[in-house]
Motif scaffolding. Structure first.
Motif, PDB file in Angstrom:
ATOM      1  N   ALA A 130       0.830  -1.209   0.000  1.00  0.00           N
ATOM      2  CA  ALA A 130       0.000   0.000   0.000  1.00  0.00           C
ATOM      3  C   ALA A 130       0.865   1.261   0.000  1.00  0.00           C
ATOM      4  CB  ALA A 130      -0.926  -0.007   1.217  1.00  0.00           C
ATOM      5  N   ALA A 131       1.960   1.229   0.781  1.00  0.00           N
ATOM      6  CA  ALA A 131       2.868   2.376   0.829  1.00  0.00           C
ATOM      7  C   ALA A 131       3.526   2.598  -0.525  1.00  0.00           C
ATOM      8  CB  ALA A 131       3.932   2.158   1.903  1.00  0.00           C
ATOM      9  N   ASN A 132       3.883   1.511  -1.198  1.00  0.00           N
ATOM     10  CA  ASN A 132       4.504   1.640  -2.517  1.00  0.00           C
ATOM     11  C   ASN A 132       3.569   2.312  -3.510  1.00  0.00           C
ATOM     12  OD1 ASN A 132       6.772   0.362  -1.530  1.00  0.00           O
ATOM     13  ND2 ASN A 132       6.247  -1.638  -2.366  1.00  0.00           N
ATOM     14  N   ARG A 133       2.302   1.959  -3.451  1.00  0.00           N
ATOM     15  CA  ARG A 133       1.341   2.575  -4.368  1.00  0.00           C
ATOM     16  C   ARG A 133       1.166   4.069  -4.054  1.00  0.00           C
ATOM     17  NH1 ARG A 133      -1.346  -0.317  -7.961  1.00  0.00           N
ATOM     18  NH2 ARG A 133      -1.050  -2.576  -7.956  1.00  0.00           N
ATOM     19  N   ARG A 134       1.192   4.423  -2.773  1.00  0.00           N
ATOM     20  CA  ARG A 134       1.121   5.847  -2.425  1.00  0.00           C
ATOM     21  C   ARG A 134       2.361   6.581  -2.925  1.00  0.00           C
ATOM     22  NH1 ARG A 134      -1.120   3.826   2.437  1.00  0.00           N
ATOM     23  NH2 ARG A 134       0.824   4.080   3.589  1.00  0.00           N
ATOM     24  N   MET A 135       3.533   5.981  -2.720  1.00  0.00           N
ATOM     25  CA  MET A 135       4.768   6.609  -3.199  1.00  0.00           C
ATOM     26  C   MET A 135       4.751   6.752  -4.716  1.00  0.00           C
ATOM     27  SD  MET A 135       7.822   5.117  -0.772  1.00  0.00           S
ATOM     28  CE  MET A 135       7.298   3.402  -0.739  1.00  0.00           C
ATOM     29  N   ILE A 138       2.620   9.787  -5.528  1.00  0.00           N
ATOM     30  CA  ILE A 138       3.254  11.046  -5.126  1.00  0.00           C
ATOM     31  C   ILE A 138       4.435  11.371  -6.035  1.00  0.00           C
ATOM     32  CG2 ILE A 138       4.557  12.191  -3.279  1.00  0.00           C
ATOM     33  CD1 ILE A 138       2.840  10.518  -1.281  1.00  0.00           C
ATOM     34  N   GLY A 139       5.295  10.377  -6.261  1.00  0.00           N
ATOM     35  CA  GLY A 139       6.481  10.619  -7.065  1.00  0.00           C
ATOM     36  C   GLY A 139       6.168  10.918  -8.512  1.00  0.00           C
ATOM     37  N   ALA A 140       5.160  10.245  -9.072  1.00  0.00           N
ATOM     38  CA  ALA A 140       4.828  10.436 -10.489  1.00  0.00           C
ATOM     39  C   ALA A 140       4.358  11.847 -10.779  1.00  0.00           C
ATOM     40  CB  ALA A 140       3.764   9.424 -10.917  1.00  0.00           C
ATOM     41  N   GLU A 141       3.829  12.549  -9.780  1.00  0.00           N
ATOM     42  CA  GLU A 141       3.371  13.919  -9.986  1.00  0.00           C
ATOM     43  C   GLU A 141       4.522  14.866 -10.316  1.00  0.00           C
ATOM     44  OE1 GLU A 141       0.387  15.191 -10.221  1.00  0.00           O
ATOM     45  OE2 GLU A 141      -0.544  13.228  -9.948  1.00  0.00           O
ATOM     46  N   TYR A 142       5.735  14.493  -9.965  1.00  0.00           N
ATOM     47  CA  TYR A 142       6.890  15.326 -10.287  1.00  0.00           C
ATOM     48  C   TYR A 142       7.343  15.164 -11.739  1.00  0.00           C
ATOM     49  CZ  TYR A 142       7.872  16.625  -5.421  1.00  0.00           C
ATOM     50  OH  TYR A 142       7.805  17.160  -4.159  1.00  0.00           O
ATOM     51  N   ASP A 319      17.228  15.949  -5.005  1.00  0.00           N
ATOM     52  CA  ASP A 319      16.232  16.982  -5.311  1.00  0.00           C
ATOM     53  C   ASP A 319      14.926  16.740  -4.573  1.00  0.00           C
ATOM     54  OD1 ASP A 319      17.440  18.798  -7.461  1.00  0.00           O
ATOM     55  OD2 ASP A 319      17.920  16.798  -8.190  1.00  0.00           O
ATOM     56  N   VAL A 320      14.515  15.468  -4.473  1.00  0.00           N
ATOM     57  CA  VAL A 320      13.284  15.179  -3.753  1.00  0.00           C
ATOM     58  C   VAL A 320      13.358  13.772  -3.174  1.00  0.00           C
ATOM     59  CG1 VAL A 320      12.094  14.409  -5.860  1.00  0.00           C
ATOM     60  CG2 VAL A 320      10.746  15.111  -3.878  1.00  0.00           C
ATOM     61  N   LEU A 321      12.916  13.642  -1.947  1.00  0.00           N
ATOM     62  CA  LEU A 321      12.769  12.351  -1.274  1.00  0.00           C
ATOM     63  C   LEU A 321      11.281  12.069  -1.164  1.00  0.00           C
ATOM     64  CD1 LEU A 321      13.746   9.922   0.495  1.00  0.00           C
ATOM     65  CD2 LEU A 321      13.608  11.484   2.461  1.00  0.00           C
ATOM     66  N   VAL A 322      10.857  10.935  -1.706  1.00  0.00           N
ATOM     67  CA  VAL A 322       9.445  10.560  -1.711  1.00  0.00           C
ATOM     68  C   VAL A 322       9.234   9.413  -0.734  1.00  0.00           C
ATOM     69  CG1 VAL A 322       7.570   9.592  -3.096  1.00  0.00           C
ATOM     70  CG2 VAL A 322       9.105  11.301  -4.089  1.00  0.00           C
ATOM     71  N   THR A 323       8.282   9.564   0.172  1.00  0.00           N
ATOM     72  CA  THR A 323       7.857   8.506   1.085  1.00  0.00           C
ATOM     73  C   THR A 323       6.350   8.360   0.995  1.00  0.00           C
ATOM     74  OG1 THR A 323       7.322   9.779   3.080  1.00  0.00           O
ATOM     75  CG2 THR A 323       9.664   9.349   2.657  1.00  0.00           C
TER      76      THR A 323
END
Length: 350
Positions: A130-135, A138-142, A319-323
């Motif tokens: 579930a956390a991977n899908r959230r990440m 979030i990350g794909a929006e960049y 540049d960005v850390l995604v969790t």
């Protein structure tokens, strides 16, 4: 975002109810072989031998190892001895110690209950997916439409409970039609990029081109890469990142070429107790892994080798850390503390 279910078919860790079944990643891509671990010692050996690898997957595997240990041990002291053996298998990946600590909390002070621990191991596995899908979301929006990405090592379903960290972002961006190209570095000496990432993406119908590790800077210079997207085995309190050897080189090249560096990792990989990258133990492995390939000697007899498994990328190059609890740009002590303090369900957009 488009649905990503069609690009998520690989699972490397399965619990049969009696034993832990691991897809032997040493055999890929030539053979798909399952190794059955019936006791905690076999689990520790599998982690050390890289049957299973990737920080989140190691943590999940260790949790199931704690379940097997509870079935074996006659008392709490014996169980703790089994856990110590598991924890010594791979010292750099903080998820391993995180998972065993969580199993200790569930066990409390009593004799560990295997059924209760099994429920917790199942929860750790499900939470990771579930956390991977959230990440991924979030990350794909960049990632802007028409982007090219480069990834290193393997950070997908093989390295996690499923879907992946950095590869989860790539999966999500691909499903949304944002990527024009995906490149993967070969990742010497274990060739996780060539053997695992390429296999996993092909298995899920995602186009990928492999490059030699040494070609990365030239690829960036060509304009083909907008983001380097990697995972992490540990993130220190100041944002320094321990990841597969070669990540630091990619970060330096990315900064020189104006390419973004995105690190994608679950909060269990963030280690507030480790002040900086200088305090992270970097695992060294057998020099023969570098001197040989596929069991065949490739280096001149008499040559030695330095074989660190990880390197440390300074936070200043990230540049960005995604969790799963959100993203922090240009991570530092304040940003890491904020992510660690965020509610588990909190999702922040860039």
């Amino acid at each position: 975002m488009a649905a990503t279910d069609d690009h998520d078919t690989v699972r490397a860790i399965r619990w049969s109810g009696e034993a832990l079944e691991l897809l032997d990643q040493r055999e890929l891509p030539a053979r798909e072989t399952t190794l059955t671990c019936a006791d905690s010692a076999a689990v520790a050996d599998a982690i050390a031998a890289m049957v299973v690898r990737g920080a989140p997957a190691i943590g999940i595997t260790a949790a199931w190892g704690a379940v097997l240990a509870a079935r074996e041990a006659s008392d709490r002291t014996g169980w703790e001895a089994h856990l110590a053996h598991l924890e010594a298998a791979r010292p750099t990946a903080v998820n391993l110690a995180w998972a065993t600590a969580r199993m200790r909390r569930v066990a409390g002070e009593e004799q560990p209950d295997p059924e209760r621990l099994a429920a917790e191991a199942e929860a750790i596995h499900a939470e990771d997916v579930a956390a991977n899908r959230r990440m991924g979301a979030i990350g794909a929006e960049y990632i802007q439409p028409g982007s090219g990405v480069l990834t290193h090592c393997n950070t997908g379903s093989l390295a996690t409970g499923g879907f992946g960290t950095a590869l989860g972002v790539i999966r999500t961006a691909h499903a949304a039609g944002r990527l024009r190209s995906i490149h993967a570095g070969e990742t010497r000496p274990w060739l996780q990029g060539a053997r695992l990432t390429a296999w996993e993406l092909v298995a899920d119908g995602i186009p990928v081109e492999l490059i030699a590790d040494g070609a990365a800077a030239f690829l960036m210079a060509s304009g083909a890469v907008n983001w380097v997207i990697v995972g992490a085995d540990r993130v220190a309190a100041n944002g320094d990142v321990a990841n597969k050897i070669g990540t630091y080189s990619l970060a330096v090249a990315a900064r020189h070429h104006g390419v973004g560096l995105m690190v994608v990792a679950p909060r269990s990989t963030l280690d507030a107790a480790t002040p900086s990258g200088a305090d992270i133990p970097v695992e060294g492995r057998d020099p023969e892994e570098l001197l040989a390939c596929g069991g065949h000697r490739i280096a001149a007899e008499g040559a030695g080798a330095w074989n660190p498994v990880f390197d440390i990328t300074p936070a200043s190059l990230v540049d960005v850390l995604v969790t799963e609890a959100g993203a922090v740009e240009r991570p530092d002590n304040e940003g890491i503390a904020r992510i660690l303090a965020a509610p588990a369900s909190e999702e922040k957009s860039p």
